[in-house]
Structures are given as structure tokens and as C-alpha cells.
Design a protein around this motif. Sequence first.
Motif, PDB file in Angstrom:
ATOM      1  N   GLY A  67       0.800  -1.225   0.004  1.00 13.20           N
ATOM      2  CA  GLY A  67       0.034   0.015   0.099  1.00 13.20           C
ATOM      3  C   GLY A  67       0.740   1.249   0.039  1.00 13.20           C
ATOM      4  O   GLY A  67       0.255   2.365  -0.076  1.00 13.20           O
ATOM      5  N   SER A  84      -4.108  11.068   0.849  1.00  8.00           N
ATOM      6  CA  SER A  84      -4.380   9.865   1.642  1.00  8.00           C
ATOM      7  C   SER A  84      -3.597   8.554   1.098  1.00  8.00           C
ATOM      8  O   SER A  84      -3.538   8.333  -0.051  1.00  8.00           O
ATOM      9  CB  SER A  84      -5.886   9.517   2.102  1.00  8.00           C
ATOM     10  N   ARG A  95      -3.513   4.136   2.005  1.00  7.85           N
ATOM     11  CA  ARG A  95      -4.101   3.057   3.374  1.00  7.85           C
ATOM     12  C   ARG A  95      -2.596   1.908   2.964  1.00  7.85           C
ATOM     13  O   ARG A  95      -2.721   1.297   2.134  1.00  7.85           O
ATOM     14  CB  ARG A  95      -5.304   2.392   2.843  1.00  7.85           C
ATOM     15  N   SER A 125      -1.499  -2.103   4.375  1.00  5.18           N
ATOM     16  CA  SER A 125      -2.121  -3.015   4.737  1.00  5.18           C
ATOM     17  C   SER A 125      -0.774  -4.026   5.220  1.00  5.18           C
ATOM     18  O   SER A 125       0.050  -3.887   4.761  1.00  5.18           O
ATOM     19  CB  SER A 125      -2.880  -4.025   3.473  1.00  5.18           C
ATOM     20  N   PHE A 151      -4.487   9.580  11.344  1.00  7.82           N
ATOM     21  CA  PHE A 151      -4.100   8.206  11.109  1.00  7.82           C
ATOM     22  C   PHE A 151      -4.988   7.326  11.890  1.00  7.82           C
ATOM     23  O   PHE A 151      -5.442   7.703  12.936  1.00  7.82           O
ATOM     24  CB  PHE A 151      -2.683   7.875  11.359  1.00  7.82           C
ATOM     25  N   THR A 152      -5.580   6.196  11.235  1.00  4.94           N
ATOM     26  CA  THR A 152      -6.260   5.096  11.798  1.00  4.94           C
ATOM     27  C   THR A 152      -5.730   3.819  11.716  1.00  4.94           C
ATOM     28  O   THR A 152      -5.640   3.511  10.383  1.00  4.94           O
ATOM     29  CB  THR A 152      -7.979   5.619  11.423  1.00  4.94           C
ATOM     30  N   SER A 211      -6.831  -0.028  11.849  1.00  6.03           N
ATOM     31  CA  SER A 211      -8.514  -0.978  12.040  1.00  6.03           C
ATOM     32  C   SER A 211      -7.764  -2.474  11.506  1.00  6.03           C
ATOM     33  O   SER A 211      -6.899  -2.617  11.146  1.00  6.03           O
ATOM     34  CB  SER A 211      -9.245  -0.152  11.073  1.00  6.03           C
ATOM     35  N   TYR A 268      -4.925  -2.658   9.001  1.00  8.57           N
ATOM     36  CA  TYR A 268      -4.768  -1.642   8.001  1.00  8.57           C
ATOM     37  C   TYR A 268      -4.189  -0.012   8.676  1.00  8.57           C
ATOM     38  O   TYR A 268      -4.376  -0.160   9.939  1.00  8.57           O
ATOM     39  CB  TYR A 268      -5.977  -1.242   7.285  1.00  8.57           C
ATOM     40  N   GLN A 303      -4.890   3.820   7.800  1.00 10.13           N
ATOM     41  CA  GLN A 303      -5.340   4.806   7.019  1.00 10.13           C
ATOM     42  C   GLN A 303      -4.722   5.940   7.146  1.00 10.13           C
ATOM     43  O   GLN A 303      -4.683   6.336   8.368  1.00 10.13           O
ATOM     44  CB  GLN A 303      -6.790   4.792   7.270  1.00 10.13           C
ATOM     45  N   ASN A 333      -4.307   9.885   6.363  1.00 11.27           N
ATOM     46  CA  ASN A 333      -5.017  11.062   5.714  1.00 11.27           C
ATOM     47  C   ASN A 333      -4.297  12.357   6.300  1.00 11.27           C
ATOM     48  O   ASN A 333      -3.402  12.530   6.978  1.00 11.27           O
ATOM     49  CB  ASN A 333      -6.567  11.314   6.246  1.00 11.27           C
TER      50      ASN A 333
END
Length: 118
Positions: A8, A17, A19, A21, A68-69, A71, A80, A82, A84
Motif C-alpha cells: 500500500g 491519503s 492506506r 495493509s 491516521f487510523t 483498523s 490497516y 489509513q 489522511n
Amino acid sequence: QVQLVESGGGLVQAGGSLRLSCAASGRTFSSYVIRWFRQAPGKERAFVAFMLWSTGSTNYADSVKGRFTISRDNARNTVYLQMNSLKPEDTAVYYCNAYNAYSNDNVWGQGTQVTVSS
């Protein structure tokens, strides 16, 4: 022992952005702490984000909070990140890490390059 495969990364403009993995094979993440780290050129590897797989609890470095997130997808045994509102200072190689305190298993992914242009 779990094996990790990251994907990713890429080149993105500031404000964009991406993402990332981190997919596990060999065994599930069920007893693991999953962490993302990053290493910029000439700097030490630094903590970015954390997830305790069993509970889903998370934590973040101050520098990425709100942008950032972390998950997970249980069915895919994948974590993941994510990202942004990316900034040039987010440019680094990003590494996924899985740690199991019971087995002392500590595994790193191969790393994926993230480059943010200004």
C-alpha cells in the motif's frame, strides 16, 4: 510463527491519503499486539500506532493522532493503517510489527515506502 506481508505504500502529494495493509499468514493475529512503526532517512525507527487484536484497543503517536487510523479485518487477518492529511514529514519506510507476549514472537514486515511530496 506469523509472517507479515505489507502493501500500500507509494507517492502522494501533501494533503493526500494512503492506506497500508499488513496481512498475516502462518497463524492468526488473535494473541498479538500489532504495531506500525516508521523510519525516515537518517532517523531511528519510531512508533506510529498500536492495536491489541483481542480487544481492538488502539493508541497513536501524537504526531499522527487525528490523521491516521489503525483498523482490522478479522476475516482477512489483516491490519490497516489509513493515513489522511499526509505531510512531507510523514515520508518514511513504514513497518508492521506483530508481538506475542506469551510466545515471545516478535515479527516484522518487509517495510513499505511512503513518500509525501510538498
